[in-house]
Write a protein that holds these residues in place. Structure first.
Motif, PDB file in Angstrom:
ATOM      1  N   GLU A 187       0.819  -1.205   0.000  1.00  0.00           N
ATOM      2  CA  GLU A 187       0.000   0.000   0.000  1.00  0.00           C
ATOM      3  C   GLU A 187       0.856   1.259   0.000  1.00  0.00           C
ATOM      4  O   GLU A 187       0.529   2.238  -0.683  1.00  0.00           O
ATOM      5  CB  GLU A 187      -0.939  -0.008   1.208  1.00  0.00           C
ATOM      6  N   ALA A 188       1.951   1.220   0.754  1.00  0.00           N
ATOM      7  CA  ALA A 188       2.840   2.383   0.782  1.00  0.00           C
ATOM      8  C   ALA A 188       3.461   2.617  -0.594  1.00  0.00           C
ATOM      9  O   ALA A 188       3.604   3.768  -1.038  1.00  0.00           O
ATOM     10  CB  ALA A 188       3.934   2.171   1.831  1.00  0.00           C
ATOM     11  N   MET A 189       3.826   1.547  -1.283  1.00  0.00           N
ATOM     12  CA  MET A 189       4.414   1.695  -2.609  1.00  0.00           C
ATOM     13  C   MET A 189       3.395   2.260  -3.594  1.00  0.00           C
ATOM     14  O   MET A 189       3.712   3.156  -4.388  1.00  0.00           O
ATOM     15  CB  MET A 189       4.929   0.347  -3.113  1.00  0.00           C
ATOM     16  N   ILE A 190       2.164   1.769  -3.530  1.00  0.00           N
ATOM     17  CA  ILE A 190       1.134   2.259  -4.444  1.00  0.00           C
ATOM     18  C   ILE A 190       0.807   3.716  -4.148  1.00  0.00           C
ATOM     19  O   ILE A 190       0.644   4.550  -5.062  1.00  0.00           O
ATOM     20  CB  ILE A 190      -0.125   1.380  -4.332  1.00  0.00           C
ATOM     21  N   GLU A 191       0.722   4.061  -2.848  1.00  0.00           N
ATOM     22  CA  GLU A 191       0.461   5.452  -2.488  1.00  0.00           C
ATOM     23  C   GLU A 191       1.598   6.343  -2.984  1.00  0.00           C
ATOM     24  O   GLU A 191       1.370   7.464  -3.470  1.00  0.00           O
ATOM     25  CB  GLU A 191       0.313   5.574  -0.975  1.00  0.00           C
ATOM     26  N   GLY A 192       2.821   5.843  -2.880  1.00  0.00           N
ATOM     27  CA  GLY A 192       3.955   6.605  -3.377  1.00  0.00           C
ATOM     28  C   GLY A 192       3.906   6.789  -4.881  1.00  0.00           C
ATOM     29  O   GLY A 192       4.233   7.859  -5.402  1.00  0.00           O
ATOM     30  N   LEU A 193       3.518   5.750  -5.605  1.00  0.00           N
ATOM     31  CA  LEU A 193       3.407   5.857  -7.059  1.00  0.00           C
ATOM     32  C   LEU A 193       2.335   6.869  -7.456  1.00  0.00           C
ATOM     33  O   LEU A 193       2.512   7.635  -8.409  1.00  0.00           O
ATOM     34  CB  LEU A 193       3.091   4.489  -7.663  1.00  0.00           C
ATOM     35  N   LEU A 194       1.237   6.875  -6.744  1.00  0.00           N
ATOM     36  CA  LEU A 194       0.182   7.850  -7.035  1.00  0.00           C
ATOM     37  C   LEU A 194       0.674   9.278  -6.797  1.00  0.00           C
ATOM     38  O   LEU A 194       0.431  10.179  -7.606  1.00  0.00           O
ATOM     39  CB  LEU A 194      -1.049   7.572  -6.171  1.00  0.00           C
ATOM     40  N   THR A 195       1.366   9.478  -5.682  1.00  0.00           N
ATOM     41  CA  THR A 195       1.895  10.811  -5.390  1.00  0.00           C
ATOM     42  C   THR A 195       2.930  11.214  -6.426  1.00  0.00           C
ATOM     43  O   THR A 195       2.970  12.366  -6.876  1.00  0.00           O
ATOM     44  CB  THR A 195       2.522  10.832  -3.987  1.00  0.00           C
ATOM     45  N   LEU A 196       3.774  10.262  -6.816  1.00  0.00           N
ATOM     46  CA  LEU A 196       4.796  10.549  -7.808  1.00  0.00           C
ATOM     47  C   LEU A 196       4.165  10.910  -9.151  1.00  0.00           C
ATOM     48  O   LEU A 196       4.587  11.852  -9.826  1.00  0.00           O
ATOM     49  CB  LEU A 196       5.717   9.344  -7.960  1.00  0.00           C
TER      50      LEU A 196
END
Length: 374
Positions: A204-213
């Motif tokens: 989830e942290a990786m996906i949230e990071g990808l969305l923010t990126l």
């Protein structure tokens, strides 16, 4: 470039002028007669003469050898002065011509400076006769079309993939929590569920990071005044418990600072910096500063960071080896998101290793006055 072209034009003019002068000198030298002094009457005089009052009308001929030298010397002096004056004029006109010739190149360079990942819609569209300059401008425009298409495809893929992955991860988390909450669930099942939830959190942290990126890479559609000092205080309040659990001391030095930008992205920027400083620590301290310059600075103690590895830390999914950063590892998106947010806000990110271990990160953002970027 304009000065160099003007100097090249002037040099070529001087070279051609010197060759012309040398050719003219040789031709004149071969044409002028060479003779010894002679005495003739006025009727036969064909050279410059001077009257001798004591000779009762006799005319003494000028020494033709001296006359020849005087003519050649005059030719050299006058031609040399003319050549130098022409060179100065050629330098001025050459710079003016070079400026006009390079104007299309300046247009290409100006467009290139204005471009960024969120501003790929500008084109040169140079008009005029078909020549090398218009061909260069058209080639540059075609390259921008390909880049724009590539960036749009990448952003759509990241955004769509991240959104599509959120739903199954939420479903997995619910199923694991329900299985662990069943009465009489064996210990092995609970241990497995705990590990699965940890993996789920990381995903989830990786996906949230990808969305923010992906969001920051698209640039800022709207801007507003954001109190960076208040956002930082809220982030520190939210992370004090995590800092206590990691035996890390948070030291804050916050002064009022307002910037123009997106509050969500700026909050993510500060959050990532604080989380990284706590995560990659060794029970020491984290110093957080907010002010005019830099806007945000976060320093932390921790394992030594090799200087050659620091530039790679802002790249997505790049992490230092486990033995250099400790057991707690992230997904490698923290500083890359920070770098993307800083770029979207027109700022500058500086990362340096601290003496004794840890990292020093400084974020410089454009100053604001009356609600607009200077």
């Amino acid at each position: 470039m304009k000065t160099r072209l003007a100097l090249v034009f002037t040099g070529l003019l001087l070279l051609s002028g010197a060759l012309l002068l040398a050719t003219n000198y040789l031709l004149m030298s071969a044409t002028l007669p060479v003779a010894t002094p002679s005495f003739v009457t006025g009727a036969d005089l064909d050279v410059v003469t001077e009257v001798n009052p004591d000779a009762q009308g006799a005319v003494e001929a000028v020494d033709q050898t001296g006359y020849r030298a005087a003519v050649l010397n005059t030719l050299l002096v006058q031609s040399g002065v003319t050549l130098l004056l022409t060179a100065v004029l050629a330098l001025v006109l050459g710079r003016f011509a070079a400026n006009r010739m390079l104007r299309p190149v300046h247009a290409v360079a100006a467009t290139a400076r204005r471009l960024s990942a969120d501003r790929l819609d500008e084109r040169i569209r140079m008009r005029g006769p078909r020549d090398e300059m218009t061909e260069l401008a058209d080639t540059f425009d075609e390259m921008l079309d390909r880049l724009s298409t590539s960036f749009d495809s990448q952003r759509r893929f990241v955004a769509n993939a991240s959104h599509e992955l959120r739903t199954p991860l939420a479903t997995q988390r619910t199923m694991v929590e329900v299985a662990m909450a069943r009465p009489g669930a064996p210990g092995d099942l609970r241990d497995l569920g705990t590990r699965l939830l940890a993996v789920n959190d990381r995903s989830e942290a990786m996906i949230e990071g990808l969305l923010t990126l992906a969001s920051s890479d698209r640039g800022l559609s709207t801007k507003q005044d954001v109190p960076l000092d208040r956002i930082t205080e809220q982030v520190l309040t939210h992370h004090r418990q995590a800092a206590r659990e990691a035996r890390v001391t948070l030291v804050a030095d916050i002064t009022p600072r307002t910037v123009r930008g997106d509050p969500v992205l700026l909050e993510r920027l500060v959050t990532n910096l604080v989380e990284n400083a706590i995560k990659y620590n060794d029970g020491g301290a984290v110093w957080v500063r907010v002010g005019e310059d830099p806007a945000v600075a976060v320093s932390n103690t921790g394992p030594p960071v090799p200087a050659e590895d620091v530039p790679r830390l802002v790249e997505p999914f790049v992490r230092l080896p486990r033995d250099r950063v400790g057991a707690r590892r992230g997904v490698g998106l923290g500083l890359s998101i920070v770098a993307s947010v800083v770029t979207a806000h027109g700022g500058r990110l500086t990362t340096e290793p601290r003496n004794g271990g840890g990292l020093d990160v400084r974020v410089t953002l454009p100053p604001t006055r009356n609600g607009s970027i200077l």
